[in-house]
Design a protein around this motif. Structure first.
Motif, short mmCIF file in Angstrom:
data_model
loop_
_atom_site.label_atom_id
_atom_site.label_comp_id
_atom_site.label_asym_id
_atom_site.label_seq_id
_atom_site.Cartn_x
_atom_site.Cartn_y
_atom_site.Cartn_z
N LEU A 73 76.08 20.99 53.48
CA LEU A 73 76.94 19.84 53.20
C LEU A 73 76.57 19.21 51.86
CD1 LEU A 73 77.31 18.07 56.65
CD2 LEU A 73 79.00 19.35 55.39
N PHE A 94 86.51 6.61 41.99
CA PHE A 94 86.12 5.92 43.22
C PHE A 94 85.67 6.92 44.28
CE2 PHE A 94 86.74 3.75 47.22
CZ PHE A 94 86.09 2.58 46.95
N ALA A 95 86.38 8.07 44.33
CA ALA A 95 85.95 9.11 45.27
C ALA A 95 84.55 9.59 44.92
CB ALA A 95 86.94 10.28 45.23
N MET A 110 82.01 7.00 46.20
CA MET A 110 81.81 7.08 47.66
C MET A 110 81.07 8.36 48.02
SD MET A 110 82.76 4.32 48.66
CE MET A 110 82.35 4.55 50.37
N LEU A 111 81.40 9.46 47.33
CA LEU A 111 80.74 10.72 47.64
C LEU A 111 79.27 10.67 47.26
CD1 LEU A 111 83.35 13.44 46.72
CD2 LEU A 111 82.42 12.93 48.94
N VAL A 170 77.62 9.16 50.11
CA VAL A 170 77.51 10.15 51.18
C VAL A 170 76.39 11.14 50.86
CG1 VAL A 170 78.71 12.11 52.20
CG2 VAL A 170 79.89 9.97 51.95
N LEU A 194 73.08 9.57 51.63
CA LEU A 194 72.84 9.49 53.08
C LEU A 194 72.46 10.86 53.63
CD1 LEU A 194 75.64 7.11 54.33
CD2 LEU A 194 73.20 6.78 54.52
N SER A 236 69.04 11.92 55.53
CA SER A 236 68.88 12.61 56.81
C SER A 236 67.98 13.83 56.68
CB SER A 236 70.24 13.08 57.34
OG SER A 236 71.24 12.18 57.09
N VAL A 266 77.04 0.14 44.74
CA VAL A 266 77.61 -1.10 44.22
C VAL A 266 77.51 -1.12 42.70
CG1 VAL A 266 77.38 -3.58 44.23
CG2 VAL A 266 77.16 -2.34 46.33
N LEU A 282 80.08 1.18 41.29
CA LEU A 282 81.38 0.56 41.47
C LEU A 282 81.61 -0.48 40.39
CD1 LEU A 282 83.60 0.90 43.54
CD2 LEU A 282 82.64 -1.00 44.78
N ILE A 297 77.22 16.76 63.30
CA ILE A 297 77.35 17.38 61.97
C ILE A 297 78.80 17.79 61.73
CG2 ILE A 297 76.69 19.43 60.67
CD1 ILE A 297 73.90 19.06 61.64
N MET A 342 80.44 14.72 60.68
CA MET A 342 80.07 14.43 59.30
C MET A 342 80.92 15.23 58.33
SD MET A 342 75.97 14.46 59.34
CE MET A 342 75.05 13.01 58.97
N THR A 343 81.12 16.52 58.65
CA THR A 343 81.94 17.36 57.78
C THR A 343 83.35 16.80 57.67
OG1 THR A 343 80.67 19.15 58.74
CG2 THR A 343 82.50 19.76 57.34
N ILE A 372 83.38 13.88 55.40
CA ILE A 372 83.29 14.29 53.99
C ILE A 372 84.65 14.78 53.50
CG2 ILE A 372 82.28 15.98 52.45
CD1 ILE A 372 79.73 15.75 53.96
N ALA A 420 86.67 11.89 52.74
CA ALA A 420 86.25 11.21 51.51
C ALA A 420 86.69 11.98 50.28
CB ALA A 420 84.72 11.05 51.50
N VAL A 421 86.75 13.31 50.36
CA VAL A 421 87.19 14.09 49.21
C VAL A 421 88.71 14.03 49.09
CG1 VAL A 421 87.31 16.41 48.27
CG2 VAL A 421 85.23 15.64 49.33
N LEU A 431 92.19 4.43 48.60
CA LEU A 431 90.81 3.99 48.44
C LEU A 431 90.20 3.64 49.78
CD1 LEU A 431 91.40 1.74 45.36
CD2 LEU A 431 90.30 3.94 45.38
N ARG A 450 88.70 6.33 51.70
CA ARG A 450 87.38 6.76 51.21
C ARG A 450 86.30 5.79 51.65
NH1 ARG A 450 90.61 8.84 46.51
NH2 ARG A 450 90.35 11.07 46.78
N VAL A 451 86.61 4.47 51.60
CA VAL A 451 85.62 3.50 52.08
C VAL A 451 85.32 3.76 53.55
CG1 VAL A 451 85.19 1.07 52.50
CG2 VAL A 451 86.29 1.77 50.41
N GLY A 475 83.18 6.80 53.99
CA GLY A 475 81.79 6.52 53.68
C GLY A 475 81.11 5.75 54.79
N ASN A 476 81.83 4.74 55.31
CA ASN A 476 81.25 3.93 56.39
C ASN A 476 81.00 4.76 57.63
OD1 ASN A 476 80.42 1.74 57.82
ND2 ASN A 476 82.47 1.11 58.40
N PHE A 535 80.59 7.88 57.77
CA PHE A 535 79.51 8.83 57.50
C PHE A 535 78.15 8.17 57.71
CE2 PHE A 535 76.58 11.40 55.23
CZ PHE A 535 77.01 12.66 55.52
N GLY A 536 78.05 6.90 57.29
CA GLY A 536 76.80 6.18 57.54
C GLY A 536 76.49 6.07 59.02
N THR A 593 75.17 9.23 60.24
CA THR A 593 73.78 9.41 59.84
C THR A 593 72.85 8.73 60.84
OG1 THR A 593 74.56 9.30 57.59
CG2 THR A 593 72.22 9.20 57.90
N ILE A 623 80.61 -3.21 49.18
CA ILE A 623 81.61 -2.39 48.46
C ILE A 623 82.98 -3.03 48.57
CG2 ILE A 623 82.83 -0.20 48.55
CD1 ILE A 623 80.18 1.06 49.42
#
Lengths: 198, 110
Positions: free
Chosen positions: A22, A37-38, A41-42, A45, A48, A52, A76, A79, B12, B15-16, B19, B22-23, B28, B31-32, B35-36, B38-39, B42, B76
């Motif tokens: 990943l 922006f992507a 965010m990536l 990710v 994170l 892990s 941030v 951003l 997992i 998670m994929t 992702i 997000a891609v 927007l 994507r936020v 990300g959230n 995904f956290g 985690t 964010i």
């Protein structure tokens, strides 16, 4: 190592492999994306994911630093940088640089070749484990009674050193805040040149 | 043990998917949200990994990750809307977005 632990270890290996896959996928997506922006965010990710991975390698403190700095503060900050510029990256013309590719490949090969000489993972006779490391491992359960030896070393054996590091980081943070945004942190406004002269 | 391994595999996979969102995510907020979530995954993965290796001490760290993820997402979103972190989120300004999705050419011209 008891046989009961073996399935857990195999599963851990599989988790490591999927996390690394990943990571590669996210890194490639960040390289290819033109939407900034992507990318921000990536990158959160990505950090994170590496956090892990660090937890899976038992480096819990490194993992937490990675998550706090990489996913929290850097996101941030990036951003903030992105909002000052455009939202999309300009398309760059692909440029071939065979010399650079060759240099990177040569250095990578040399590093992989050098890694063959490293001691095996967890080798008790390796230089890192044989001297002070073994001493810490033997003393920590008796003297500190903290399950994580790294925590014991950082917070107890080298407590003053860590205190100094915290002071340095705090000073750096205060300096950055003063340089960047003392006015806006008070909810103030921009000071004009005339006011500054007066 | 098998149960935890299956749970880790499912996390997992989730998670994929996050992702991928997000891609690909067109807006927007996709994507936020990716990300959230995904956290959150985690946090779950760290918890499951703790039980998988027989050391659930890592649960405290997973809790810290949850707090961090929450604060980062708020930061964010707030930054995204107000372009600064030092604005109170109440009052007349709260209903007026300062930063819209559309005017890219306008920003470039400035």
């Amino acid at each position: 190592m008891s046989p009961q632990e073996a399935p857990g270890l195999t599963a851990n290996l599989l988790i490591d492999l999927s996390l690394l896959t990943l990571l590669v996928f996210v890194a490639l997506a960040m390289l290819r994306s033109r939407h900034l922006f992507a990318v921000v965010m990536l990158s959160g990710v990505y950090s994170l994911l590496s956090a892990s991975f660090f937890v899976s390698l038992d480096a819990v403190d490194v993992a937490f630093t990675e998550a706090a700095v990489g996913a929290g503060i850097s996101t941030v900050l990036m951003l903030a940088g992105m909002l000052l510029t455009a939202r999309r990256e300009k398309p760059a013309r692909p440029r071939r640089a065979p010399v650079a590719l060759l240099a990177v490949a040569a250095v990578g090969t040399a590093l992989i070749y050098a890694s063959l000489d490293m001691p095996a993972f967890g080798d008790p006779d390796s230089p890192a484990n044989a001297g002070v490391g073994r001493d810490y491992l033997e003393r920590t359960p008796k003297e500190i009674a903290v399950p994580n030896v790294v925590t014991a070393v950082l917070a107890s054996y080298r407590g003053f050193d860590t205190l100094g590091e915290v002071m340095v980081i705090f000073t750096a943070g205060v300096a950055v805040i003063l340089l960047l945004g003392a006015g806006s942190a008070r909810g103030g406004r921009a000071v004009t040149d005339a006011e500054e002269d007066a | 043990m098998t149960m935890f391994a299956v749970a880790a595999a499912a996390i997992i996979a989730a998670m994929t998917l996050a992702i991928v969102r997000a891609v690909a995510g067109p807006t927007l907020y996709d994507r936020v949200l990716a990300g959230n979530s995904f956290g959150t995954k985690t946090v779950l993965l760290i918890g499951v990994m703790g039980y998988l290796t027989g050391r659930p001490d890592f649960l405290d760290i997973a809790l810290l990750y949850a707090l961090l993820n929450f604060a980062a997402t708020i930061a964010i979103l707030k930054f995204f809307r107000y372009r600064t972190l030092s604005v109170a989120m109440t009052g007349a300004e709260a209903d007026r977005p300062r930063f819209e999705e559309a005017p890219e050419e306008e920003r470039a011209a400035r």
